[in-house]
Design an enzyme around this catalytic site. Sequence first.
Site, short mmCIF file in Angstrom:
data_model
loop_
_atom_site.label_atom_id
_atom_site.label_comp_id
_atom_site.label_asym_id
_atom_site.label_seq_id
_atom_site.Cartn_x
_atom_site.Cartn_y
_atom_site.Cartn_z
N MET A 1 68.78 35.60 27.10
CA MET A 1 69.42 34.30 27.24
C MET A 1 70.19 33.83 26.01
SD MET A 1 68.70 33.90 30.29
CE MET A 1 69.25 32.26 30.68
N LEU B 1 73.64 34.42 23.43
CA LEU B 1 74.94 35.10 23.29
C LEU B 1 74.89 35.97 22.05
CD1 LEU B 1 77.81 32.53 23.89
CD2 LEU B 1 77.23 34.57 25.24
N ASN C 1 74.95 44.34 30.76
CA ASN C 1 74.20 43.16 31.21
C ASN C 1 74.17 43.15 32.73
OD1 ASN C 1 73.00 40.49 31.01
ND2 ASN C 1 74.99 39.65 31.61
N HIS D 1 74.05 40.48 35.97
CA HIS D 1 74.34 39.07 36.24
C HIS D 1 74.22 38.81 37.75
CE1 HIS D 1 76.10 35.17 35.42
NE2 HIS D 1 76.86 35.33 36.48
C1 GRF Z 1 68.22 38.12 36.35
O1 GRF Z 1 68.50 37.34 37.47
C2 GRF Z 1 69.50 38.57 35.70
O2 GRF Z 1 70.53 38.72 36.60
C3 GRF Z 1 69.80 37.46 34.74
O3 GRF Z 1 68.54 37.04 34.27
C4 GRF Z 1 67.55 37.33 35.24
C5 GRF Z 1 66.44 38.08 34.57
O4 GRF Z 1 65.33 38.25 35.40
N1 GRF Z 1 70.71 37.91 33.70
P1 GRF Z 1 64.09 39.11 34.92
O5 GRF Z 1 63.57 38.50 33.62
O6 GRF Z 1 64.56 40.52 34.72
O7 GRF Z 1 63.08 39.00 36.01
#
Ligand code: GRF
Length: 213
Positions: free
Chosen positions: A99, A101, A116, A118
């Site tokens: 989370m 940048l 990444n 998304h």
């Molecule tokens: C996922 O939805 C991903 O797309 C986003 O953050 C979330 C991470 O989920 N970037 P997790 O911690 O892998 O369960």
Amino acid sequence: MSAQAGQVEGAFRIGVLASGTGTNLQAILDRVHGREGIEVVGVASDRPDARALERARAAGVETAVFPPEAHAEREARDRALADWLAERSVDLVVLAGYMQLLSPEFLSRFPARVINVHPALLPAFPGLDAVDQALAYGVKVFGVTVHFVDEGVDSGPVLLQRAVELPDARTPDEVLAELRPIEHELLPEAIRLIARGAVSFDAANPRRVVISD
Ligand code: GRF
């Protein structure tokens, strides 16, 4: 076609960055770690309480925490993080729900080697709360993108995408229940493709990622 994004001698070494529950990390651990010459050699987080760290430890993978408050500036924290990854000789950095940048300097240490996942069909709905944004917009088609990371927010070249039609979806939970399994398939698949040297960039359009058989 120009430079390839992967293909190294010996094990293909991955560093994963995660801030949350780590279900994507778990998919990587279950589906690619220790297979096809791919090894997860470290998992780092900005949050000491990230469930992802427990998952890493349970798999016997080394962990580290780089909390924002430990460094006065993001650049210093990212430098420490990049050093930690470089010490482990990672070939690829995978953001799995990370989370923060990453600084331009961090990215320059791992050129075309940071990816990444998304939960939207980029370039629609970049940034935080992508699923909420998509629901608020009223879309009928949702999806997942795995992309290379550049200096923007979810703006790097697209590696893999998959759409899912959910014309009646109303809540984030409903959408995420459909998207999570797709994420857990696409992210390991992207790692496998890069590890075996199947990913390159189109010389005519470097935004276009080319995947060979
Ligand atoms: C996922 O939805 C991903 O797309 C986003 O953050 C979330 C991470 O989920 N970037 P997790 O911690 O892998 O369960």
